[in-house]
Design an enzyme around this catalytic site. Structure first.
Site, PDB file in Angstrom:
ATOM      1  N   TRP A   1       0.818  -1.220   0.000  1.00 29.02           N
ATOM      2  CA  TRP A   1       0.000   0.000   0.000  1.00 29.02           C
ATOM      3  C   TRP A   1       0.854   1.273   0.000  1.00 29.02           C
ATOM      4  O   TRP A   1       0.353   2.354  -0.233  1.00 29.02           O
ATOM      5  CB  TRP A   1      -0.910   0.023   1.228  1.00 29.02           C
ATOM      6  CG  TRP A   1      -2.025  -0.979   1.216  1.00 29.02           C
ATOM      7  CD1 TRP A   1      -2.287  -1.936   0.267  1.00 29.02           C
ATOM      8  CD2 TRP A   1      -3.060  -1.121   2.217  1.00 29.02           C
ATOM      9  NE1 TRP A   1      -3.400  -2.663   0.614  1.00 29.02           N
ATOM     10  CE2 TRP A   1      -3.899  -2.182   1.806  1.00 29.02           C
ATOM     11  CE3 TRP A   1      -3.351  -0.462   3.410  1.00 29.02           C
ATOM     12  CZ2 TRP A   1      -5.015  -2.587   2.554  1.00 29.02           C
ATOM     13  CZ3 TRP A   1      -4.455  -0.877   4.161  1.00 29.02           C
ATOM     14  CH2 TRP A   1      -5.277  -1.918   3.732  1.00 29.02           C
TER      15      TRP A   1
ATOM     16  N   GLY B   1       1.827  -2.383  -6.250  1.00 27.98           N
ATOM     17  CA  GLY B   1       1.693  -1.070  -5.636  1.00 27.98           C
ATOM     18  C   GLY B   1       0.317  -0.473  -5.924  1.00 27.98           C
ATOM     19  O   GLY B   1      -0.684  -0.836  -5.302  1.00 27.98           O
ATOM     20  N   GLY B   2       0.275   0.435  -6.878  1.00 23.36           N
ATOM     21  CA  GLY B   2      -0.943   1.199  -7.160  1.00 23.36           C
ATOM     22  C   GLY B   2      -2.206   0.354  -7.278  1.00 23.36           C
ATOM     23  O   GLY B   2      -3.246   0.690  -6.702  1.00 23.36           O
TER      24      GLY B   2
ATOM     25  N   SER C   1       4.258  -1.819 -11.930  1.00 21.61           N
ATOM     26  CA  SER C   1       3.124  -1.571 -12.837  1.00 21.61           C
ATOM     27  C   SER C   1       2.389  -2.845 -13.233  1.00 21.61           C
ATOM     28  O   SER C   1       1.942  -2.988 -14.369  1.00 21.61           O
ATOM     29  CB  SER C   1       3.582  -0.793 -14.073  1.00 21.61           C
ATOM     30  OG  SER C   1       4.078   0.487 -13.698  1.00 21.61           O
TER      31      SER C   1
ATOM     32  N   GLU D   1      11.947  -5.922  -8.694  1.00 20.89           N
ATOM     33  CA  GLU D   1      11.194  -4.724  -9.066  1.00 20.89           C
ATOM     34  C   GLU D   1      12.111  -3.763  -9.814  1.00 20.89           C
ATOM     35  O   GLU D   1      12.870  -3.014  -9.188  1.00 20.89           O
ATOM     36  CB  GLU D   1      10.662  -4.020  -7.815  1.00 20.89           C
ATOM     37  CG  GLU D   1       9.679  -4.836  -7.008  1.00 20.89           C
ATOM     38  CD  GLU D   1       8.719  -3.948  -6.217  1.00 20.89           C
ATOM     39  OE1 GLU D   1       7.506  -4.152  -6.367  1.00 20.89           O
ATOM     40  OE2 GLU D   1       9.173  -3.046  -5.495  1.00 20.89           O
TER      41      GLU D   1
ATOM     42  N   GLU E   1      12.235   2.354  -3.043  1.00 22.06           N
ATOM     43  CA  GLU E   1      11.971   3.691  -2.502  1.00 22.06           C
ATOM     44  C   GLU E   1      12.773   3.921  -1.218  1.00 22.06           C
ATOM     45  O   GLU E   1      13.221   5.032  -0.949  1.00 22.06           O
ATOM     46  CB  GLU E   1      10.460   3.867  -2.279  1.00 22.06           C
ATOM     47  CG  GLU E   1       9.736   4.047  -3.614  1.00 22.06           C
ATOM     48  CD  GLU E   1       8.331   3.491  -3.673  1.00 22.06           C
ATOM     49  OE1 GLU E   1       7.708   3.285  -2.621  1.00 22.06           O
ATOM     50  OE2 GLU E   1       7.853   3.259  -4.811  1.00 22.06           O
TER      51      GLU E   1
HETATM   52  P1  13P Z   1       3.385  -0.110  -8.783  1.00 18.86           P
HETATM   53  O1  13P Z   1       2.613  -1.392  -8.889  1.00 18.86           O
HETATM   54  O2  13P Z   1       2.556   1.056  -8.379  1.00 18.86           O
HETATM   55  O3  13P Z   1       4.224   0.136 -10.005  1.00 18.86           O
HETATM   56  O4  13P Z   1       4.429  -0.312  -7.570  1.00 18.86           O
HETATM   57  C1  13P Z   1       5.222  -1.438  -7.539  1.00 18.86           C
HETATM   58  C2  13P Z   1       5.887  -1.492  -6.216  1.00 18.86           C
HETATM   59  O5  13P Z   1       6.756  -0.691  -5.917  1.00 18.86           O
HETATM   60  C3  13P Z   1       5.453  -2.516  -5.266  1.00 18.86           C
HETATM   61  O6  13P Z   1       6.326  -2.617  -4.189  1.00 18.86           O
END
Ligand code: 13P
Length: 250
Positions: free
Chosen positions: A15, A234-235, A213, A169, A100
């Protein structure tokens, strides 16, 4: 049954720093309504919400976890959360070394490995993230970067690497809408798997997730690759319908 058939399929929602008590309740109700799933499913949530998420998911097959933990056990580390604290909340997973955190908080390979070690010691399953930046990919350094990142975890964890989950990732695919093609992702996953296979059959059998993504319309083709065992989302994990569709694709 081939060794691949024994590997657990797993979809984990990350999240990130999103949510509110009301939004979380609605999201989890939506995901629960779409369950059960054939694959393992978990959500990694901001730490303040752990107790409520644990209560909401009690009795469901959906596991929960955190997005980071400290490399220390306890003490004067303001703002940090220990792996033992997460374990007390019933966490099963904790993400460590997300790109991140590597980029925005200066976390290096050794620190990430130390966090994974603390997670294991507390009885949690660390989800160790690896992945190259766009500049590294364009410079042809992808294989070397992920080998170095995985290598640091192997060096510290030794045979306990077999109790982790790895998430590949590619940084350039996170939150950008640009996904690695199934073949591009599979090439890296196969590299990671063959490195693990040099250690032990148990290490070779861990789940290696793809993140970056992942959406309902590309999940099945990614998860259909021989060495991709699911996703770190993620999103799309913030939308119950999209997340459930991705879970069903695994
Ligand atoms: P997204 O699915 O938003 O690209 O993010 C991937 C992510 O960083 C999951 O840890």
């Amino acid at each position: 049954m081939s060794p691949g058939d024994r590997r657990g399929k797993l979809v984990v929602g990350n999240w990130k720093m999103n949510g509110s008590r009301a939004a979380n309740a609605a999201l989890l109700a939506g995901v629960k309504a779409a369950s059960p799933f054939a694959a393992g499913v978990a959500v990694c949530v901001p730490a303040p919400y752990l107790a409520e998420v644990a209560a909401a998911l009690q009795g469901s097959a959906i596991a929960w976890g955190a997005q980071d933990c400290s490399s220390h056990d306890a003490g004067a580390f303001t703002g940090e959360v220990s792996a033992a604290m997460l374990a007390e909340f019933g966490c099963r997973y904790v993400i460590v070394g997300h790109s991140e955190r590597r980029a925005l908080h200066g976390e290096g390979d050794r620190l990430v490995a130390e966090k994974a070690a603390k997670a294991l010691a507390a009885g949690l399953t660390p989800i160790v993230c690896v992945g190259e930046t766009l500049a590294q990919r364009e410079a042809g350094e992808t294989a070397a970067v992920v080998a170095r990142q995985l290598g640091a975890a192997i060096e510290l964890l030794a045979d306990r690497i077999g109790d982790t989950v790895i998430a590949y990732e590619p940084v350039w695919a996170i939150g950008t809408g640009k996904t690695a093609s199934p073949a591009e992702a599979e090439a890296v996953h196969a590299q990671l798997r063959s490195r693990l296979a040099t250690l032990s059959p148990r290490a070779a059998a861990i789940s290696i997730l793809y993140g970056g993504s992942v959406k309902p319309d590309n999940a099945a083709s990614l998860f259909g690759q021989a060495n991709i065992d699911g996703g770190l989302i993620g999103g799309a994990s913030l939308n119950a319908e999209h997340f459930a569709a991705i879970c069903k694709a695994a």
